[in-house]
Design an enzyme around this catalytic site. Sequence first.
Site, PDB file in Angstrom:
ATOM      1  CB  THR A 195     -38.798  83.656  70.582  1.00 56.48           C
ATOM      2  OG1 THR A 195     -38.002  84.821  70.483  1.00 56.48           O
ATOM      3  CG2 THR A 195     -38.002  82.471  70.048  1.00 56.48           C
ATOM      4  NE  ARG A 223     -31.100  91.202  69.536  1.00 53.80           N
ATOM      5  CZ  ARG A 223     -31.940  90.248  69.892  1.00 53.80           C
ATOM      6  NH1 ARG A 223     -32.883  89.842  69.069  1.00 53.80           N
ATOM      7  NH2 ARG A 223     -31.838  89.683  71.072  1.00 53.80           N
ATOM      8  CB  VAL A 224     -28.491  88.368  64.581  1.00 56.12           C
ATOM      9  CG1 VAL A 224     -28.887  86.889  64.550  1.00 56.12           C
ATOM     10  CG2 VAL A 224     -28.501  88.944  63.170  1.00 56.12           C
ATOM     11  CG  ASP A 226     -31.930  83.339  71.482  1.00 55.07           C
ATOM     12  OD1 ASP A 226     -32.565  84.325  71.055  1.00 55.07           O
ATOM     13  OD2 ASP A 226     -32.434  82.477  72.222  1.00 55.07           O
ATOM     14  N   GLY A 247     -36.515  84.400  75.141  1.00 59.90           N
ATOM     15  CA  GLY A 247     -36.060  85.416  76.086  1.00 59.90           C
ATOM     16  C   GLY A 247     -34.962  86.267  75.489  1.00 59.90           C
ATOM     17  N   GLY A 249     -32.008  87.109  73.868  1.00 63.18           N
ATOM     18  CA  GLY A 249     -31.134  86.259  73.060  1.00 63.18           C
ATOM     19  C   GLY A 249     -29.661  86.421  73.356  1.00 63.18           C
TER      20      GLY A 249
HETATM   21  N1  GLY Z   1     -34.946  85.156  71.816  1.00 64.40           N
HETATM   22  C1  GLY Z   1     -35.226  85.994  70.753  1.00 64.40           C
HETATM   23  C2  GLY Z   1     -34.330  87.114  70.574  1.00 64.40           C
HETATM   24  O1  GLY Z   1     -33.609  87.495  71.491  1.00 64.40           O
HETATM   25  O2  GLY Z   1     -34.313  87.670  69.510  1.00 64.40           O
END
Ligand code: GLY
Length: 334
Positions: A195, A223-224, A226, A247, A249
């Site tokens: 990220t 999956r999505v 944060d 980190g 998400g």
């Molecule tokens: N912080 C990025 C994710 O969890 O996809």
Amino acid sequence: MNRKSFLKLGSLGLASFKNITLGLSPSIKPIVVSTWDSGMPVNAAAWTILSVNGSALDAVEAGAMHIENEINCCVGLGGYPDRDGIVTLDACIMDEQSNCGAVAGLEQIKHPVSVARKVMELTPHVILVGDGAQQFALENGFKKEARVLSADAEKAYKEWLQKSEYKPVINIENKTQNGPFAPNFFEDGSANHDTMGLVALDGAGNLSGAVTTSGMAFKLHGRVGDSPIIGAGLFVDNEVGAATSSGVGEEVIRICGTHLVVEFMRQGLSPSQACKRAVERIVHRNPAKAKSLQVGFLALNKKGEYGGWAVQKGFVFSVKSSLENKIYPAKYSL
Ligand code: GLY
């Protein structure tokens, strides 16, 4: 300070230097801050715009695009795939007027951050996902790239397939193994998260932010995290400040992390203390679980003050202004 470095400061830097020497809180702009040490070249790309009075919005997009171009880096099409071997990208962008756009699960498009900007500017929506996001990108002039894994990603994926075990590795987002803060957190050489989040304050005093990622490595398809969620991976309030995260998400989404950080700044906390309070929310919710995960927050306020805080040791962030060009280790709670 000698004469040479004093002259180098220029007028913007001079004003800040005066404030520092008078003990006043410095007002530093423009400035850009970004997650991890891989934020250094990202900040440099953003600075080419900020340093000539460009907008924070253009700067954060340029910064995110820079790392999306790096095929061997941790973000974009060079990132790690999901468990089906497909790279799916999440990104968002937000400006000083609370305009925002995002894409999630976008495949085969090189610059998800720019697609997110188009979502913001050309549609009445905030988030487009999957095939719809790709269709929108193609309709707006983006090119469909071949579906190939980078050499690094392919190797890691093949290794992962042998066990197909999902086990987050703390701080693994930071794949740079040579930096001053690097190697102690590489447990097995593999990567788990990718990220890049950056927030900037421009010369006109406006804030913007952007995030781009291939998300959690070997995630379930669909999956999505944060990163494309406004208020989780990124939040900007031009009256107060902006924040971004990196980190796991899911943990950030559960506390609306970056919105929380900005609200803490609104209540008067410094960026660093605001990030700390948000991290404490995660830790307090499940202290045992927190020991095995990493989340880092990074915030910038309207005065150009910045700070970060993480659950664990190892999260670092990069800062660029007329006064400095540096990587800082974030403080941490556990
Ligand atoms: N912080 C990025 C994710 O969890 O996809």
